[in-house]
Design a protein around this motif. Structure first.
Motif, PDB file in Angstrom:
ATOM      1  N   ALA A 216       0.843  -1.208   0.000  1.00  0.00           N
ATOM      2  CA  ALA A 216       0.000   0.000   0.000  1.00  0.00           C
ATOM      3  C   ALA A 216       0.874   1.252   0.000  1.00  0.00           C
ATOM      4  N   ALA A 221      -1.160   3.357  -5.498  1.00  0.00           N
ATOM      5  CA  ALA A 221      -2.327   4.206  -5.754  1.00  0.00           C
ATOM      6  C   ALA A 221      -2.431   4.539  -7.238  1.00  0.00           C
ATOM      7  N   VAL A 224      -3.440   1.351  -9.182  1.00  0.00           N
ATOM      8  CA  VAL A 224      -4.867   1.055  -9.031  1.00  0.00           C
ATOM      9  C   VAL A 224      -5.673   1.815 -10.079  1.00  0.00           C
ATOM     10  N   VAL A 236      -6.087  -4.160  -3.340  1.00  0.00           N
ATOM     11  CA  VAL A 236      -4.839  -3.754  -2.700  1.00  0.00           C
ATOM     12  C   VAL A 236      -4.711  -4.540  -1.403  1.00  0.00           C
ATOM     13  N   ARG A 248      -7.167   5.804   1.400  1.00  0.00           N
ATOM     14  CA  ARG A 248      -5.961   6.010   0.596  1.00  0.00           C
ATOM     15  C   ARG A 248      -6.123   5.454  -0.807  1.00  0.00           C
ATOM     16  N   PHE A 249      -7.033   4.473  -0.968  1.00  0.00           N
ATOM     17  CA  PHE A 249      -7.214   3.839  -2.276  1.00  0.00           C
ATOM     18  C   PHE A 249      -8.704   3.824  -2.645  1.00  0.00           C
ATOM     19  N   ALA A 252      -9.908   1.548  -5.619  1.00  0.00           N
ATOM     20  CA  ALA A 252      -9.768   0.090  -5.555  1.00  0.00           C
ATOM     21  C   ALA A 252     -11.120  -0.557  -5.276  1.00  0.00           C
ATOM     22  N   VAL A 255      -9.824  -3.246  -0.407  1.00  0.00           N
ATOM     23  CA  VAL A 255      -8.546  -3.061   0.268  1.00  0.00           C
ATOM     24  C   VAL A 255      -8.499  -4.062   1.420  1.00  0.00           C
TER      25      VAL A 255
END
Length: 386
Positions: A216, A221, A224, A236, A248-249, A252, A255
């Motif tokens: 991660a 990022a 993705v 992720v 943060r993602f 996605a 996660v």
């Protein structure tokens, strides 16, 4: 036509008649593959594409004609030497297009009803594989029928000929569905290879291929975003909960907080899956790669310097991996684009995944004498399904 299933399913629900033009054969260099489609409804609304712009106007007119006459039409479009601005593919190839009218007032067991059922199946549940099989070249009385084939081999609809034809077509469709491929195959009008030769187009729709990004980090990022752009279902995974967060993602699909090798062991992956190891830490990536390189997935890549790569290979050999398994590892990950930023690196990784999937060399097309479009034996299972 299954690549525009959502919009066409809405048209069916609204009772709108339409005609759909489908690419059924490609010769030479062409911008779209078999299964690509353009649909036009009775009010002139259009959705989709068969050529990226070269012959859209002419195909649009064919759809309008099919709506007026109710007839199934087949047309071939190729490059015009006399006038490059005439209707034709200026890329030098040729495509065959089949235009089929679909009626909202469809009768039971009609081709229109089967097409509508296939559109609904794809639009409303992308997790369930289905295939649509149609005769695209053969006796006139066989044009217009359709089979909707599911992964268990069951089917609905009919091609309108000998029952053995339906059984053969369903078997061919299931084989292509298992491989995640859209293709045209030759069979016989009486089933198997018996009777007059006919061409069967099978459009397969399978769930999106998976991309799992381990690590991660900021490079993840960016990857993705590119993975989603290419049509993957992106996961992720990282063992550190402070970094592996949905915030943060946000792009996605999921996660996961878990040790990478433990998560890998908990999943079932197919031959279209790509695994991108960005952990850059031996305690994470060696146990992970030890397992990943033994899986029948499409791509395994790992980030790191050349020195890191050599040290990693030694550790993997000590773990029992042989030369054949280690040869599958794409490391350092990505193509040589001179990338530095996370976004540039993500493009580099994605380019290598596409080249691996399609059989490309990764070299510039400028000055090359190789085909622009490759018929790679690995293209079907990993490539996007029209």
């Amino acid at each position: 036509m299954l690549d525009i299933a959502e919009e066409l399913d809405r048209w069916c629900e609204q009772g709108r008649d339409f005609a759909v033009a489908t690419v059924v054969a490609v010769d030479g260099s062409a911008p779209r593959e078999p299964g690509a489609a353009l649909a036009v409804d009775t009010e002139g609304t259009a959705v989709g594409s068969v050529s990226g712009g070269c012959v859209e106007g002419a195909v649009y007119d064919l759809c309008r004609d099919a709506l007026t006459t109710g007839n199934i039409l087949r047309e071939r479009f190729g490059y015009s030497d006399e006038d490059a601005f005439a209707v034709g593919l200026t890329c030098g190839g040729a495509i065959d297009v089949l235009v089929t009218p679909v009626s909202a007032g469809r009768a039971p067991e009609s081709g229109s009803q089967t097409i509508a059922a296939a559109l609904a199946a794809v639009a409303r549940d992308r997790r369930r594989p289905v295939a649509l099989a149609r005769i695209v070249r053969g006796p006139d009385d066989l044009l217009g029928g359709a089979l909707l084939v599911r992964s268990d081999g069951n089917w609905t609809g009919s091609l309108g000929g000998d029952p053995a034809l339906d059984r053969t077509a369903a078997a061919e469709a299931r084989a292509l569905l298992d491989a995640g491929r859209t293709a045209t195959v030759g069979i016989g009008a009486e089933g198997s290879r018996c009777g007059e030769p006919v061409d069967l187009l099978v459009e397969a729709r399978v769930p999106p291929p998976r991309m799992v990004v381990f690590g991660a980090i900021d490079f993840a990022a960016a990857l993705v975003r590119v993975g989603k752009f290419l049509g993957h279902h992106v996961t992720v995974c990282d063992a550190r909960p402070v970094f592996a967060t949905a915030r943060r993602f946000p792009e996605a699909d999921e996660v996961v907080v878990d040790w990478p090798h433990r998560y890998l062991e908990s999943q079932c992956f197919d031959s279209r899956t790509v695994l991108c190891v960005l952990t850059h830490d031996a305690k994470f990536d060696v146990p992970l790669l030890e397992r990943a390189l033994r899986l029948p997935v499409a791509y395994v890549g790992a980030m790191g310097s050349r020195r890191t790569h050599l040290e990693r290979l030694e550790r993997l050999r000590e773990a029992g991996l042989g030369d054949h398994e280690l040869a599958r590892l794409r490391s350092p990950i990505g193509l040589d684009l001179g990338a530095r930023t996370p976004e540039e690196t993500a493009v580099s990784i994605a380019a290598e995944i596409v080249a691996s999937r399609r059989g490309g060399s990764g070299l510039p097309l400028l000055g090359a004498h190789t085909p622009i479009h490759h018929d790679s034996p690995v293209a079907g299972p990993l490539g996007p399904v029209a």
